[in-house]
Motif scaffolding. Sequence first.
Motif, PDB file in Angstrom:
ATOM      1  N   GLY A 145      28.804   2.331  36.175  1.00 16.46           N
ATOM      2  CA  GLY A 145      29.307   1.773  37.303  1.00 16.46           C
ATOM      3  C   GLY A 145      28.912   0.805  38.118  1.00 16.46           C
ATOM      4  O   GLY A 145      29.506   0.101  38.915  1.00 16.46           O
ATOM      5  N   GLY A 167      36.017   3.066  48.214  1.00 16.23           N
ATOM      6  CA  GLY A 167      36.509   2.208  46.826  1.00 16.23           C
ATOM      7  C   GLY A 167      35.516   1.869  45.779  1.00 16.23           C
ATOM      8  O   GLY A 167      35.724   2.164  44.802  1.00 16.23           O
ATOM      9  N   LEU A 185      34.704   5.189  44.092  1.00 17.32           N
ATOM     10  CA  LEU A 185      35.922   5.585  43.169  1.00 17.32           C
ATOM     11  C   LEU A 185      35.921   4.725  42.021  1.00 17.32           C
ATOM     12  O   LEU A 185      36.176   4.768  40.837  1.00 17.32           O
ATOM     13  CB  LEU A 185      37.159   5.512  43.912  1.00 17.32           C
ATOM     14  CG  LEU A 185      37.099   6.261  45.133  1.00 17.32           C
ATOM     15  CD1 LEU A 185      38.436   6.284  46.006  1.00 17.32           C
ATOM     16  CD2 LEU A 185      37.247   7.878  44.598  1.00 17.32           C
ATOM     17  N   LYS A 186      35.604   3.532  41.952  1.00 20.76           N
ATOM     18  CA  LYS A 186      35.740   2.501  40.811  1.00 20.76           C
ATOM     19  C   LYS A 186      34.571   2.571  39.920  1.00 20.76           C
ATOM     20  O   LYS A 186      34.711   2.673  38.785  1.00 20.76           O
ATOM     21  CB  LYS A 186      35.710   1.048  41.439  1.00 20.76           C
ATOM     22  CG  LYS A 186      36.679   0.597  42.128  1.00 20.76           C
ATOM     23  CD  LYS A 186      36.924  -0.981  42.332  1.00 20.76           C
ATOM     24  CE  LYS A 186      36.014  -1.436  43.618  1.00 20.76           C
ATOM     25  NZ  LYS A 186      36.146  -2.943  43.796  1.00 20.76           N
ATOM     26  N   THR A 242      32.814   5.489  39.705  1.00 25.19           N
ATOM     27  CA  THR A 242      33.079   6.661  38.853  1.00 25.19           C
ATOM     28  C   THR A 242      34.140   6.691  37.799  1.00 25.19           C
ATOM     29  O   THR A 242      34.142   7.213  36.879  1.00 25.19           O
ATOM     30  CB  THR A 242      33.498   7.854  40.085  1.00 25.19           C
ATOM     31  OG1 THR A 242      32.540   7.902  40.871  1.00 25.19           O
ATOM     32  CG2 THR A 242      33.819   9.388  39.285  1.00 25.19           C
ATOM     33  N   GLY A 243      35.227   6.193  38.220  1.00 28.41           N
ATOM     34  CA  GLY A 243      36.359   5.754  37.093  1.00 28.41           C
ATOM     35  C   GLY A 243      35.724   4.941  36.055  1.00 28.41           C
ATOM     36  O   GLY A 243      35.990   5.402  34.653  1.00 28.41           O
ATOM     37  N   LYS A 244      35.042   3.880  36.345  1.00 26.41           N
ATOM     38  CA  LYS A 244      34.689   3.220  35.056  1.00 26.41           C
ATOM     39  C   LYS A 244      33.765   4.235  34.086  1.00 26.41           C
ATOM     40  O   LYS A 244      33.735   4.288  32.918  1.00 26.41           O
ATOM     41  CB  LYS A 244      33.672   2.247  35.598  1.00 26.41           C
ATOM     42  CG  LYS A 244      33.110   1.020  34.516  1.00 26.41           C
ATOM     43  CD  LYS A 244      32.792  -0.319  35.097  1.00 26.41           C
ATOM     44  CE  LYS A 244      32.349  -1.290  34.114  1.00 26.41           C
ATOM     45  NZ  LYS A 244      31.982  -2.413  34.672  1.00 26.41           N
ATOM     46  N   GLU A 275      41.029   5.494  35.834  1.00 27.90           N
ATOM     47  CA  GLU A 275      41.417   4.489  37.030  1.00 27.90           C
ATOM     48  C   GLU A 275      40.849   5.072  38.233  1.00 27.90           C
ATOM     49  O   GLU A 275      40.785   6.360  38.493  1.00 27.90           O
ATOM     50  CB  GLU A 275      43.060   4.245  37.159  1.00 27.90           C
ATOM     51  CG  GLU A 275      43.487   3.626  36.002  1.00 27.90           C
ATOM     52  CD  GLU A 275      43.180   2.050  35.751  1.00 27.90           C
ATOM     53  OE1 GLU A 275      42.652   1.561  36.559  1.00 27.90           O
ATOM     54  OE2 GLU A 275      43.204   1.688  34.444  1.00 27.90           O
ATOM     55  N   PRO A 276      40.605   4.265  39.373  1.00 25.82           N
ATOM     56  CA  PRO A 276      40.060   4.614  40.459  1.00 25.82           C
ATOM     57  C   PRO A 276      40.992   5.422  41.310  1.00 25.82           C
ATOM     58  O   PRO A 276      40.563   6.540  41.814  1.00 25.82           O
ATOM     59  CB  PRO A 276      39.753   3.467  41.275  1.00 25.82           C
ATOM     60  CG  PRO A 276      39.618   2.395  40.298  1.00 25.82           C
ATOM     61  CD  PRO A 276      40.517   2.824  39.107  1.00 25.82           C
ATOM     62  N   TRP A 277      42.304   5.214  41.003  1.00 26.63           N
ATOM     63  CA  TRP A 277      43.181   5.959  41.844  1.00 26.63           C
ATOM     64  C   TRP A 277      43.552   7.310  41.433  1.00 26.63           C
ATOM     65  O   TRP A 277      43.589   8.596  41.994  1.00 26.63           O
ATOM     66  CB  TRP A 277      44.532   5.542  41.982  1.00 26.63           C
ATOM     67  CG  TRP A 277      45.202   4.809  40.710  1.00 26.63           C
ATOM     68  CD1 TRP A 277      46.055   5.537  39.870  1.00 26.63           C
ATOM     69  CD2 TRP A 277      44.998   3.433  40.392  1.00 26.63           C
ATOM     70  NE1 TRP A 277      46.110   4.788  38.767  1.00 26.63           N
ATOM     71  CE2 TRP A 277      45.791   3.301  39.081  1.00 26.63           C
ATOM     72  CE3 TRP A 277      44.222   2.371  40.853  1.00 26.63           C
ATOM     73  CZ2 TRP A 277      45.757   2.348  38.250  1.00 26.63           C
ATOM     74  CZ3 TRP A 277      44.352   1.241  40.315  1.00 26.63           C
ATOM     75  CH2 TRP A 277      45.154   1.176  38.741  1.00 26.63           C
TER      76      TRP A 277
END
Length: 78
Positions: free
Chosen positions: A23, A45, A48-49, A51-53, A58-60
Amino acid sequence: MKSIYQQYLDNNHITRYQVAKKGHVYQSTLQTVANSKGGTDTISGKILKATGKALGKEPWTVFKELLELEQQNTHQHS
């Protein structure tokens, strides 16, 4: 007791090191979030981005899952 973020990482079988690498965030930033007792209110954010990556989400989706985990913990302790 573990933070919501650390619980989330453990539940997804991923380390802060892996999130930092994939990330592109500092491990120290993740350490701060993982040690925070502020729950989802302290997760930016950027985290979140990252971790999502690292998880291929997706971050949401990450945020939604963190909120659900936080909700479960609140109900277990009340």
